[in-house]
Structures are given as C-alpha cells and as structure tokens.
Motif scaffolding. Structure first.
Motif, PDB file in Angstrom:
ATOM      1  N   TRP A 123       0.715  -1.274  -0.061  1.00  0.00           N
ATOM      2  CA  TRP A 123      -0.067   0.006  -0.094  1.00  0.00           C
ATOM      3  C   TRP A 123       0.972   1.227  -0.017  1.00  0.00           C
TER       4      TRP A 123
ATOM      5  N   PHE B  39     -10.187  -0.912   4.093  1.00  0.00           N
ATOM      6  CA  PHE B  39      -9.498  -1.557   5.312  1.00  0.00           C
ATOM      7  C   PHE B  39     -10.353  -3.146   5.616  1.00  0.00           C
TER       8      PHE B  39
ATOM      9  N   ASN C  42      -9.512  -7.019   4.517  1.00  0.00           N
ATOM     10  CA  ASN C  42      -9.329  -7.911   5.376  1.00  0.00           C
ATOM     11  C   ASN C  42     -10.285  -9.019   5.147  1.00  0.00           C
TER      12      ASN C  42
ATOM     13  N   ASN D  47      -2.614  -3.708   6.940  1.00  0.00           N
ATOM     14  CA  ASN D  47      -3.594  -3.013   6.025  1.00  0.00           C
ATOM     15  C   ASN D  47      -3.764  -1.936   6.884  1.00  0.00           C
TER      16      ASN D  47
END
Length: 501
Positions: A51, A89, A93, A275
């Motif tokens: 990311w 997020f 996940n 994350n």
C-alpha cells in the motif's frame, strides 16, 4: 474463523476428507497450488509496502487532486479519503483472510463459488483489466523516463520528434527499457516482487513528503485550502461520500484478488496490521500530501495541477529533477508489478496450467501488454470508457458473489484439495465444472453495474456503482445459492508447495 495471529491449524483443526482428492493436471501446477503454512514470508511490513507504493501511485494522485478541482477543500478531501480508507480496510481484510487460510490464488479461490471451470470467468475479467493497465502504466512511466533522459542528455530531444506506431524513437527506447526491467523482476517470481515492494516503499514515501515540503516552502509557508468553486451543504457531502466510494472502486481490482498476495501471509494479524498502517493511516498521509501539493500550486498561480509529475518538471536543479524522476519510475514499476502483473499471470496459469508456470505466464502477459500498443488505448477515451470501464464495472458484482459464497454460505469452510479435482461429484464440480447459480447471479447484477456505468440516467448514482454492484451480487447470490450443504472442510497442506519461490 481464527483469532488474529493464530494459525488455522492451531485454532480449528480441519479434518481431512476420507479420501483426499488427487490434483488434476488440468487444474494444478506449482504456482496454482496452495502455499504451505510453514515458511511463508509476507509479514506486516510486506503488506504495508504494497500500500505504501500503490496508494501513492500517479493515478491516485491525479484522482485525489481532481477532487480539489471538483470543489472539495482540504479537510473535505481528507475526510473523503479517510472514509474510503476505512471501507477498504474492512473489505481487504475479508478478502485477505481467505488467502491466508487456504493459501490459494484468486483464480483457484473463484472455483469455490463458480466451479472448477466457471472460475475462468472472474479470473479472465480481472486479468484482462490488469494486462491492459500494465501496458498503459508502463507507457505513463516511460513518459517520465523521457523527461529524465532529455534532462541528462539534452541532445536526445531530437529523438522525440518522429513517430512509429504512435511513439517516437525516444518513446520506444523508454517504453522497452521499462518493459524489460519489469519482465526481469517478474521472471524471478513473487519473492523478488515482495523484495522490490519493500525496497520501493520508503523511497516513495520520502520522495512525496519531500516534494510536498518543497512546494510548501515555495508557496511561502502557506497553502490555499480551497478554491472559489468549493462546494457547501448537500453537494459537498455528496461529493465527499461519492469520492470515498470512487476511492473504493479504484481498488475494486485489489479487493477482488488480494488473496494472490495474502496466500503468502504468515498470519491474520500480519494482514490486519499491514492493512491498518498501509490503508487508513497511509491514505491520510497521502491526502495531506495531495492537499499541500494542490493547495500550494493553486496559491502560487491559481492553477490546479493534474499530477505530481507536473511539479517534478518544474524542479530547477537537474540533479534533484533526476532523483525525483527516478523515484517516480521506481513507484510506477512497483504499482504495476503488484496491481497489473500478478493477476493476469495467475489467470493465464489457471487457463493453461500444464504449459504456463509463473514465469511463462508473466512473459505472455508482458508481450500482450506490449502488442496492444497501450499508448493508443490510453489516448482513446472510447477504449478506456467502454472496454476497461465496462470490465471494471463487473468487479463489484464478482466481489459480492465470491464474498457471499465464502463467508455467508460456506462460513469459510473449504475443501482445498477438491479445488484441484475434476472428478464428477466433487464439491466444486457442479454442472460440468460450472456453478450455474453463480452465473445466474452474475448476469443481472453485471447488467445493473453496466447500466450505472454507461447510461446517463443513472449518473446520480454512478459514483456508488461499485458498492451497489457488490451489494446486488451478495443479495442475488444468496437468493439463488444452495445454502444447505453440507460444506466439507479440509486443509491443503498435503498438496501444498513452499510459498518462497
């Protein structure tokens, strides 16, 4: 389900099937096989650097700066990106946990909902979007490389005046050089990609932060927090929520095939931590840089930039210009490798598992990304809108169907060895390898997504099309799915391969 940081085996032993399915050569090879839990190499930092690179891509900067141009001020942009970060997020996940538990890449994961043959549908849609953008992103990076070459060797500017198949001589040299670098990296497999991402992440963060500080100083230590066209009231809030939704849609590709990476993750905790720091927190940093860059430039001359590359071109010192260009090149290659190269490699390997391993599939993907002459695609609004936009619109419904099947119908119970078996009567054989129920759910939801993407009458909800498509995918699939079971669960360790390749 497992607690964070605990392996599936430790928390919920998965009883093997009475007679483990023998992998079929038409469904299994060393790259499609599940990864063994022991020896996995992707920890929190590996996930974070994915990311750190992708969030700070030039395309994302162009999108976020566009929000400034559309009438959002500084705090409104930060709120839009923050909301989008929270949504992502949660979604990432959900997608990432699937890969960590099963160890399989996205095309194999799709076999759970679509069947061992029907899985080609989502895999090829995702792969087609990615291979086209691989070529386009390589072209955009080559434009930066041309700026660098001319800055270092001004005499080469004369090589940039002719045209052959849409590119100048210097353009071809730049494009092929970057294309070759990416092909070499991919030829060494996922482990070198992980190492490259880890190397690139800090470089990008430092470069973009430095560029923002330089612009802040250039603007006299203050910035414009808004433009005269800044929205207020309902229009402002609609633009904020719409911007957050579009931010998620940009990552519609990633939330679909995130398991391609998390199949190498050491634990759920590593995914959550990577994350968390890489998405919500990193996106707020990204937003702050966007606000400073756009606000500083607007204060200086009343203009809204389109990309950080516009600022880099104005750097007066040649040495600093070269460093900035190199950083942008490192960034674009990093984004391209993870966002636009891995997905088509697995899709092609899934299509021809007997002949295409990771390296060969990477070569085929790269050649396709070259021969489509991506600069011509990029310069054609019709191609971007109708071809890539149409395929992109399908990602929401596909995500909804895959997630609904895994989390809501099966409750994450998967017989991993049977994902590689073509024996009739197997749990993922369905009707000749295709789960007709999933296809039936996809057709109307895909049609709805395409209508929202292209029909002007639906313009008011077009910003939210990914969420609407994904939600429809969940609802329609739950209406038609076989929810009775029983759904067996079996570990894939018996047929697994080391994750470090």
């Amino acid at each position: 389900m497992t607690s964070h940081g605990t392996t599936t085996e430790e928390c919920s032993p998965t009883p093997p099937t009475a007679e483990p399915a023998t992998p079929s050569p038409g469904l299994y090879n060393a790259d499609l096989a599940p990864t063994a839990r022991k020896g996995r190499t992707w920890r929190s930092y590996s996930i974070f650097t994915l990311w750190a690179n992708d969030v700070h891509s030039l395309g994302n900067y162009a999108f976020a700066i566009g929000l400034f141009a559309l009438g959002l001020g500084g705090w409104q942009i930060l709120l839009a990106l923050g909301l989008g970060g929270v949504f992502l997020f949660l979604l990432l996940n959900l997608s990432g946990f699937m890969g960590e538990k099963t160890g399989v890449p996205f095309p194999v994961m799709s076999r759970i909902a679509f069947g061992i043959r029907g899985a080609q549908i989502p895999a090829l849609v995702r792969g087609a979007v990615a291979v086209a953008w691989f070529g386009i992103q390589t072209y955009l990076a080559s434009v930066v490389l041309r700026v660098l070459i001319v800055a270092v060797a001004p005499g080469t500017a004369s090589w940039d005046t002719n045209r052959f198949l849409g590119l100048s001589t210097l353009g071809w040299i730049s494009f092929l050089a970057l294309w070759a670098v990416q092909m070499v990296i991919v030829s060494y497999g996922m482990e070198l990609i992980r190492k490259y991402e880890a190397f690139a992440g800090p470089i990008i963060l430092i470069t973009m932060a430095s560029l923002a500080i330089w612009m802040f100083g250039k603007a006299g230590g203050s910035i414009a927090w808004s433009t005269p066209a800044t929205k207020t009231g309902f229009d402002m809030w609609r633009q904020i929520v719409g911007g957050a939704s579009l931010w998620v849609a940009i990552y519609g590709t990633f939330v679909l095939n995130f398991c391609d990476f998390t199949r190498n993750a050491v634990s759920r905790r590593a995914i959550v931590r990577g994350n968390f720091f890489g998405i919500p927190l990193n996106m707020l940093l990204f937003g702050a840089i966007v606000v400073v860059l756009a606000g500083a430039q607007f204060k200086i001359d009343g203009k809204v930039i389109e990309s950080p590359a516009d600022i880099v071109k104005t750097v007066p010192d040649t040495f600093l210009l070269v460093l900035a260009c190199l950083a942008l090149l490192v960034l674009t290659v990093a984004v391209n490798l993870m966002a636009n190269f891995v997905a088509p490699i697995y899709a092609l390997s899934n299509l021809f598992p007997r002949v295409l391993d990771f390296r060969r599939a990477g070569l085929v993907s790269g050649v396709v990304g070259l021969v489509i002459l991506p600069w011509n695609m990029y310069n054609s609004p019709a191609v971007i809108s109708y071809f890539l936009g149409g395929l992109g619109a399908l990602l929401g419904p596909l995500f909804g169907i895959v997630m609904a099947d895994y989390w809501l119908v099966r409750r994450s119970r998967v017989d991993v060895p049977s994902l590689y078996s073509d024996r009739p009567g197997g749990p993922y054989h369905y009707a000749r390898g295709v789960n007709v129920r999933a296809v039936v759910a996809l057709v109307p939801t895909a049609a709805a997504a395409l209508l929202m993407a292209f029909v002007p009458a639906f313009h008011a909800v077009s910003d939210f099309s990914w969420f609407i498509g994904a939600g429809l995918g969940v609802v329609v699939y739950l209406l038609v799915a076989d929810r009775k079971g029983p759904f067996a669960e079996a570990s894939g360790e018996a047929i697994a391969v080391p994750s470090k390749r």
